[in-house]
Design a protein around this motif. Structure first.
Motif, PDB file in Angstrom:
ATOM      1  N   MET A 158       0.858  -1.195   0.000  1.00 19.18           N
ATOM      2  CA  MET A 158       0.000   0.000   0.000  1.00 19.18           C
ATOM      3  C   MET A 158       0.895   1.247   0.000  1.00 19.18           C
ATOM      4  N   PRO A 159       0.715   2.147  -0.978  1.00 20.83           N
ATOM      5  CA  PRO A 159       1.589   3.319  -1.052  1.00 20.83           C
ATOM      6  C   PRO A 159       1.406   4.255   0.132  1.00 20.83           C
ATOM      7  N   ILE A 160       2.504   4.946   0.480  1.00 24.46           N
ATOM      8  CA  ILE A 160       2.491   5.893   1.601  1.00 24.46           C
ATOM      9  C   ILE A 160       2.803   7.283   1.063  1.00 24.46           C
ATOM     10  N   ASP A 161       1.982   8.302   1.428  1.00 28.94           N
ATOM     11  CA  ASP A 161       2.274   9.651   0.950  1.00 28.94           C
ATOM     12  C   ASP A 161       3.308  10.302   1.864  1.00 28.94           C
ATOM     13  N   ARG A 162       3.677  11.539   1.565  1.00 28.84           N
ATOM     14  CA  ARG A 162       4.754  12.205   2.288  1.00 28.84           C
ATOM     15  C   ARG A 162       4.424  12.466   3.746  1.00 28.84           C
ATOM     16  N   THR A 163       3.175  12.502   4.097  1.00 31.95           N
ATOM     17  CA  THR A 163       2.790  12.759   5.486  1.00 31.95           C
ATOM     18  C   THR A 163       2.764  11.481   6.301  1.00 31.95           C
ATOM     19  N   GLY A 164       3.032  10.339   5.633  1.00 36.59           N
ATOM     20  CA  GLY A 164       3.022   9.071   6.334  1.00 36.59           C
ATOM     21  C   GLY A 164       1.664   8.416   6.404  1.00 36.59           C
ATOM     22  N   VAL A 165       0.661   9.035   5.772  1.00 34.86           N
ATOM     23  CA  VAL A 165      -0.692   8.473   5.783  1.00 34.86           C
ATOM     24  C   VAL A 165      -0.834   7.507   4.616  1.00 34.86           C
ATOM     25  N   SER A 166      -1.328   6.308   4.911  1.00 40.00           N
ATOM     26  CA  SER A 166      -1.491   5.316   3.852  1.00 40.00           C
ATOM     27  C   SER A 166      -2.588   5.745   2.886  1.00 40.00           C
ATOM     28  N   CYS A 167      -2.407   5.419   1.606  1.00 43.27           N
ATOM     29  CA  CYS A 167      -3.376   5.782   0.564  1.00 43.27           C
ATOM     30  C   CYS A 167      -4.129   4.534   0.128  1.00 43.27           C
ATOM     31  N   ARG A 168      -5.398   4.700  -0.107  1.00 43.43           N
ATOM     32  CA  ARG A 168      -6.219   3.581  -0.566  1.00 43.43           C
ATOM     33  C   ARG A 168      -6.811   3.911  -1.930  1.00 43.43           C
ATOM     34  N   LYS A 169      -6.781   2.947  -2.814  1.00 42.84           N
ATOM     35  CA  LYS A 169      -7.361   3.106  -4.136  1.00 42.84           C
ATOM     36  C   LYS A 169      -8.756   2.496  -4.128  1.00 42.84           C
ATOM     37  N   ILE A 170      -9.750   3.308  -4.510  1.00 47.33           N
ATOM     38  CA  ILE A 170     -11.136   2.856  -4.521  1.00 47.33           C
ATOM     39  C   ILE A 170     -11.668   2.921  -5.948  1.00 47.33           C
ATOM     40  N   VAL A 171     -12.170   1.802  -6.447  1.00 46.86           N
ATOM     41  CA  VAL A 171     -12.749   1.736  -7.785  1.00 46.86           C
ATOM     42  C   VAL A 171     -14.246   1.513  -7.637  1.00 46.86           C
ATOM     43  N   VAL A 172     -15.049   2.428  -8.187  1.00 45.09           N
ATOM     44  CA  VAL A 172     -16.501   2.343  -8.074  1.00 45.09           C
ATOM     45  C   VAL A 172     -17.088   2.164  -9.465  1.00 45.09           C
ATOM     46  N   SER A 173     -17.939   1.155  -9.633  1.00 44.00           N
ATOM     47  CA  SER A 173     -18.545   0.909 -10.943  1.00 44.00           C
ATOM     48  C   SER A 173     -19.885   0.233 -10.781  1.00 44.00           C
ATOM     49  N   ALA A 174     -20.816   0.558 -11.703  1.00 44.65           N
ATOM     50  CA  ALA A 174     -22.121  -0.111 -11.694  1.00 44.65           C
ATOM     51  C   ALA A 174     -22.007  -1.529 -12.221  1.00 44.65           C
ATOM     52  N   THR A 175     -20.954  -1.789 -13.000  1.00 47.26           N
ATOM     53  CA  THR A 175     -20.782  -3.121 -13.606  1.00 47.26           C
ATOM     54  C   THR A 175     -19.313  -3.515 -13.531  1.00 47.26           C
TER      55      THR A 175
END
Length: 318
Positions: free
Chosen positions: A1-18
């Motif tokens: 999981m990538p970490i930004d410069r502030t040390g907060v973990s980033c989450r990737k969210i994919v939203v789709s109807a299908t």
């Protein structure tokens, strides 16, 4: 999981109807330890008497593809028929013509939507079909001024400035109808859309879901109409059955309902031959220039018709 410069973990969210479950397609998203969440209502038949296995089985049967609960879905079966008209049909050179009812059903729907001041998105199968349909509607709304709707098209061939202006006019109510292809079926959220019309039937269930999903967004009410030829009904119903959609109602009309617009439609078809000439050199024609040319062609035709009526009256033929 990538970490930004502030040390907060980033989450990737994919939203789709299908959202696809194809591993190859998902791998392109480069997800790490992905989790899948499905947002849908629980099946209505779950009750307190079910054990854990029964509840889980019913959950698995919950529809993967679902249209909004506030969306009304309709299909219209448009047959070919012979209708006698008052003037000569330029398509058959006779007073009796055989034609598919689909354009006339579309005109009937658009007239009804106009009385309710609703805005409509029409889907066609290709850029060429969308363009010709737009031109036909533009001519018809000038031949039959009581139609009270105005149509514009939107496509990837248009400059970005024109696409933006088209959407602005639609949102402000300056035009009430947009004709497009499936490029508008995803990623577009226009609050003003009340109705979606599938003038050309979608081939795939995903396409139907995305098209219909342009209306009834965020809890708003909306309608989706699909216009079918007789030979398309079986495929469409099978497609609905595969996505467990039993909510589509049949839109009913009579041949007398369609005769209201028949003569104006025939005249519009004849004028369409001249209007299509506007685009014949292959260069892009701005929407305002095209609308001005269409108005000029229709006005010239109206003046000729008026002169003919006056001459016939003088000769005592009327």
């Amino acid at each position: 999981m990538p970490i930004d410069r502030t040390g907060v973990s980033c989450r990737k969210i994919v939203v789709s109807a299908t959202l696809t479950m194809n591993p190859r397609a998902l791998s392109a998203l480069k997800l790490r330890a992905p989790m899948n969440f499905v947002a849908s209502n629980l099946p209505a038949d779950i009750d307190g008497s079910d054990n854990e296995e029964e509840v889980e089985e019913k959950k698995q049967k919950t529809k993967r593809f679902a249209t909004p609960e506030t969306l009304e879905e309709h299909l219209a079966v448009c047959t070919s028929c012979s209708i006698r008209i008052n003037s000569l049909n330029p398509l058959t050179h006779s007073n009796t013509g055989t034609m598919n009812e689909r354009p006339l059903v579309l005109l009937r729907l658009l007239r009804y939507f106009a009385t309710r001041k609703e805005r409509t998105l029409i889907f066609a199968a290709s850029l060429d079909k969308a363009h010709r349909l737009t031109r036909l509607l533009q001519v018809f709304s000038r031949v039959e001024k009581s139609a009270a709707f105005d149509a514009l098209e939107i496509s990837r061939q248009m400059p970005q400035k024109e696409r933006t202006e088209t959407l602005r006019r639609f949102e402000t109510g300056a035009c009430s109808v947009i004709v497009c292809t499936d490029s508008m079926a995803r990623g577009v959220d226009l609050e003003s859309i009340t109705n979606v019309v599938n003038y050309d039937v979608p081939v795939y269930a995903k396409t139907y879901i995305h098209r219909a999903g342009r209306a009834a967004r965020a809890g708003r009410r909306g309608c989706c109409y699909t216009l079918l030829r007789s030979d398309q009904v079986r495929h469409f119903k099978n497609m609905l059955r595969r996505i467990d959609n039993s909510f589509v109602k049949t839109y009913k009309y009579t041949s007398d309902d369609l005769k209201v617009d028949l003569n104006a439609y025939i005249k519009s078809l004849d004028l369409l031959k001249q209007v299509i000439g506007i685009d014949s050199n292959g260069d892009y024609v701005s929407m305002d220039h095209a609308r001005s040319k269409i108005q000029s062609i229709v006005s010239e035709w109206m003046n000729k018709e008026k002169s003919k009526r006056e001459l016939r009256k003088k000769l005592g033929l009327e």
